[in-house]
Design an enzyme around this catalytic site. Structure first.
Site, PDB file in Angstrom:
ATOM      1  N   CYS A   2       0.823  -1.220   0.000  1.00  0.00           N
ATOM      2  CA  CYS A   2       0.000   0.000   0.000  1.00  0.00           C
ATOM      3  C   CYS A   2       0.856   1.269   0.000  1.00  0.00           C
ATOM      4  CB  CYS A   2      -0.945  -0.001   1.192  1.00  0.00           C
ATOM      5  SG  CYS A   2      -2.096  -1.373   1.115  1.00  0.00           S
ATOM      6  N   HIS A  19      -3.751   7.053   2.079  1.00  0.00           N
ATOM      7  CA  HIS A  19      -3.991   5.715   1.530  1.00  0.00           C
ATOM      8  C   HIS A  19      -5.368   5.253   1.994  1.00  0.00           C
ATOM      9  CE1 HIS A  19      -4.024   1.557   0.714  1.00  0.00           C
ATOM     10  NE2 HIS A  19      -3.815   1.188   1.965  1.00  0.00           N
ATOM     11  N   ASN A  65     -10.050  -0.892  -0.659  1.00  0.00           N
ATOM     12  CA  ASN A  65      -8.600  -0.690  -0.554  1.00  0.00           C
ATOM     13  C   ASN A  65      -7.944  -1.273  -1.804  1.00  0.00           C
ATOM     14  OD1 ASN A  65      -5.877  -0.760   0.014  1.00  0.00           O
ATOM     15  ND2 ASN A  65      -6.124  -1.521   2.117  1.00  0.00           N
TER      16      ASN A  65
HETATM   17  C1  LIG Z   1     -10.427  -5.376   9.573  1.00  0.00           C
HETATM   18  C2  LIG Z   1     -11.164  -4.435  10.499  1.00  0.00           C
HETATM   19  C3  LIG Z   1     -12.210  -3.646   9.727  1.00  0.00           C
HETATM   20  C4  LIG Z   1     -11.881  -5.289  11.552  1.00  0.00           C
HETATM   21  O1  LIG Z   1     -12.517  -4.478  12.480  1.00  0.00           O
HETATM   22  P1  LIG Z   1     -12.333  -4.749  14.049  1.00  0.00           P
HETATM   23  O2  LIG Z   1     -13.220  -3.805  14.763  1.00  0.00           O
HETATM   24  O3  LIG Z   1     -10.872  -4.685  14.346  1.00  0.00           O
HETATM   25  O4  LIG Z   1     -12.918  -6.179  14.172  1.00  0.00           O
HETATM   26  P2  LIG Z   1     -12.227  -7.500  14.735  1.00  0.00           P
HETATM   27  O5  LIG Z   1     -11.178  -7.984  13.770  1.00  0.00           O
HETATM   28  O6  LIG Z   1     -11.813  -7.307  16.143  1.00  0.00           O
HETATM   29  O7  LIG Z   1     -13.449  -8.472  14.660  1.00  0.00           O
HETATM   30  C5  LIG Z   1     -14.649  -8.221  15.404  1.00  0.00           C
HETATM   31  C6  LIG Z   1     -15.616  -9.341  15.095  1.00  0.00           C
HETATM   32  O8  LIG Z   1     -16.096  -9.187  13.746  1.00  0.00           O
HETATM   33  C7  LIG Z   1     -15.921 -10.432  13.047  1.00  0.00           C
HETATM   34  N1  LIG Z   1     -15.681 -10.135  11.634  1.00  0.00           N
HETATM   35  C8  LIG Z   1     -14.492 -10.018  10.976  1.00  0.00           C
HETATM   36  N2  LIG Z   1     -14.717  -9.735   9.678  1.00  0.00           N
HETATM   37  C9  LIG Z   1     -16.059  -9.670   9.521  1.00  0.00           C
HETATM   38  C10 LIG Z   1     -16.891  -9.410   8.427  1.00  0.00           C
HETATM   39  N3  LIG Z   1     -16.404  -9.154   7.197  1.00  0.00           N
HETATM   40  N4  LIG Z   1     -18.227  -9.390   8.629  1.00  0.00           N
HETATM   41  C11 LIG Z   1     -18.744  -9.630   9.832  1.00  0.00           C
HETATM   42  N5  LIG Z   1     -18.004  -9.901  10.920  1.00  0.00           N
HETATM   43  C12 LIG Z   1     -16.671  -9.912  10.763  1.00  0.00           C
HETATM   44  C13 LIG Z   1     -14.753 -11.085  13.716  1.00  0.00           C
HETATM   45  O9  LIG Z   1     -14.770 -12.470  13.483  1.00  0.00           O
HETATM   46  C14 LIG Z   1     -14.985 -10.730  15.154  1.00  0.00           C
HETATM   47  O10 LIG Z   1     -15.950 -11.599  15.678  1.00  0.00           O
HETATM   48  P3  LIG Z   1     -15.883 -12.122  17.215  1.00  0.00           P
HETATM   49  O11 LIG Z   1     -16.003 -10.876  18.047  1.00  0.00           O
HETATM   50  O12 LIG Z   1     -17.035 -13.040  17.310  1.00  0.00           O
HETATM   51  O13 LIG Z   1     -14.533 -12.779  17.348  1.00  0.00           O
HETATM   52  C15 LIG Z   1     -10.187  -3.471  11.219  1.00  0.00           C
HETATM   53  O14 LIG Z   1      -9.398  -4.178  12.137  1.00  0.00           O
HETATM   54  C16 LIG Z   1      -9.302  -2.736  10.260  1.00  0.00           C
HETATM   55  O15 LIG Z   1      -9.764  -1.986   9.430  1.00  0.00           O
HETATM   56  N6  LIG Z   1      -7.971  -2.886  10.391  1.00  0.00           N
HETATM   57  C17 LIG Z   1      -7.039  -2.264   9.510  1.00  0.00           C
HETATM   58  C18 LIG Z   1      -7.090  -2.974   8.198  1.00  0.00           C
HETATM   59  C19 LIG Z   1      -6.298  -2.295   7.133  1.00  0.00           C
HETATM   60  O16 LIG Z   1      -6.332  -1.112   7.004  1.00  0.00           O
HETATM   61  N7  LIG Z   1      -5.586  -3.083   6.344  1.00  0.00           N
HETATM   62  C20 LIG Z   1      -4.873  -2.638   5.218  1.00  0.00           C
HETATM   63  C21 LIG Z   1      -3.660  -1.883   5.610  1.00  0.00           C
HETATM   64  S1  LIG Z   1      -2.856  -1.283   4.202  1.00  0.00           S
END
Ligand SMILES: CC(C)(COP(=O)(O)OP(=O)(O)OC[C@H]1O[C@@H](n2cnc3c(N)ncnc32)[C@H](O)[C@@H]1OP(=O)(O)O)[C@@H](O)C(=O)NCCC(=O)NCCS
Length: 319
Positions: A101, A246, A276
């Site tokens: 990224c 980004h 993304n």
């Molecule tokens: C990925 C992201 C959106 C997840 O959000 P979060 O609030 O951190 O959520 P978590 O990973 O803690 O998951 C919370 C719950 O949602 C669930 N979950 C994960 N993906 C899911 C989806 N697509 N739909 C529904 N539920 C989902 C998980 O399994 C978890 O369930 P649990 O509580 O029963 O274990 C967030 O962490 C994020 O944006 N991180 C940065 C990602 C990024 O920018 N990456 C690229 C960098 S260049």
């Protein structure tokens, strides 16, 4: 951008997720997926042609191509030479860079240095991705699959006739200590075979991400990179006209704006429509900002990136 629009509702038909979950956590409403016959180099070549037309530069003037992607057509050679071939470029210098990224910001910094040094005069920098090919569309991969999309963006970098306009400074960083929090482990040359049946069954050929850790890094490193750029030029956040962050997650952009004490309207986002798109994210967002009338001659614009590696950086420019 590929034509095929994939909505959150489309994804909810494939895995246990919902439109509301995706919008609330990321801001994404839809993304594009390339048709199976389209490769990253196809998208890259289209973006390069559009950039050349926009810059009114002839293909024969280009003496270097810098190609950024995390979804290469093949393991080797790099995708750059396939894009070169599709564009009909002569035997110029072609670089492939793998900063995910942060790839476009790294590529711009390289191009800026090459032009300043006189090594090359007009450089195409392109970021292109077909990430839809490597998404785990089962519940196992839903935290990653809902975020990423396909696309390409390109720029022509050369000298400016107008003093004071153009790239002011570039600041690049990497820290490999937590490389495995966002990676695609296999296929890889670390051990033979490059990929095994066991790897496929374990899903090691899909991107793996520890979302919360990545989120924390992003909201720390991106403001740092923007402040570094401002400090290096004796400027403050209030001098900024626009930030092109980004497009990883709308919540990350909002948190970065808040940390810098800037109103949300100074951060342009298009993640809602594209997801993304990794190395293509910043040029696509820049183009979207221009179409929205947010870029004005002389305006101070900061590009800020963060990605796997971990890598991050900024480019400050006078538009
Ligand atoms: C990925 C992201 C959106 C997840 O959000 P979060 O609030 O951190 O959520 P978590 O990973 O803690 O998951 C919370 C719950 O949602 C669930 N979950 C994960 N993906 C899911 C989806 N697509 N739909 C529904 N539920 C989902 C998980 O399994 C978890 O369930 P649990 O509580 O029963 O274990 C967030 O962490 C994020 O944006 N991180 C940065 C990602 C990024 O920018 N990456 C690229 C960098 S260049």
């Amino acid at each position: 951008m590929p034509e095929r629009v994939v909505t959150n509702h489309d994804l909810a038909a494939l895995m246990t997720t919902s439109h509301d979950w995706i919008v609330e956590r990321s801001g994404i409403v839809e993304r594009r997926w390339a048709d199976p016959s389209v490769t990253g180099s196809d998208l890259a070549a289209d973006a390069c042609r559009a950039a050349l037309a926009d810059a009114r530069v002839e293909i024969g003037e280009i003496d270097c191509l810098i190609h950024a992607t995390l979804s290469p057509d093949h393991e080797f050679p790099g995708t750059g030479v396939f894009t070169q071939r599709k564009l009909g470029l002569g035997p110029i210098a072609v670089f492939d860079i793998r900063q995910q990224c942060s790839g476009f910001v790294y590529g711009l910094a390289m191009a800026d240095s090459f032009v300043r040094s006189g090594l090359y005069r007009k450089i195409l920098v392109v970021g292109a991705e077909v990430q839809s090919r490597a998404l785990d569309l089962t519940d196992r991969g839903r935290n990653v699959a809902v975020l990423f999309g396909d696309g390409a963006g390109a720029a022509v970098v050369g000298t400016s006739d107008e003093p004071g306009r153009g790239i002011l400074s570039c600041h690049l960083h990497a820290d490999g200590r937590e490389a495995e929090i966002l990676w695609l482990e296999k296929p890889g040359f670390k051990n033979p075979p490059l990929i095994s049946i066991a790897d496929l069954e374990a899903g090691r050929h899909f991107p793996f991400m520890e979302g919360r850790k990545v989120f924390k890094h992003a909201v720390t490193r991106m403001p740092e990179a923007i402040r570094e750029a401002l400090d290096a030029n004796g400027l403050t956040a209030n001098d900024l006209d626009l930030v092109i962050p980004h497009q990883a997650n709308l919540r990350i952009s909002e948190a970065v704006a808040q940390q810098l004490g800037l109103p949300p309207e100074k951060f342009h986002n298009n993640i809602q429509k594209v997801g993304n798109t990794t190395a293509a994210s910043i040029p696509l967002c820049l183009l979207d900002a221009r179409a929205a009338g947010k870029l004005h001659p002389g305006g101070l614009v900061c590009l800020a990136a963060f990605g796997a590696g971990l890598t991050w950086g900024s480019v400050l420019m006078r538009w």
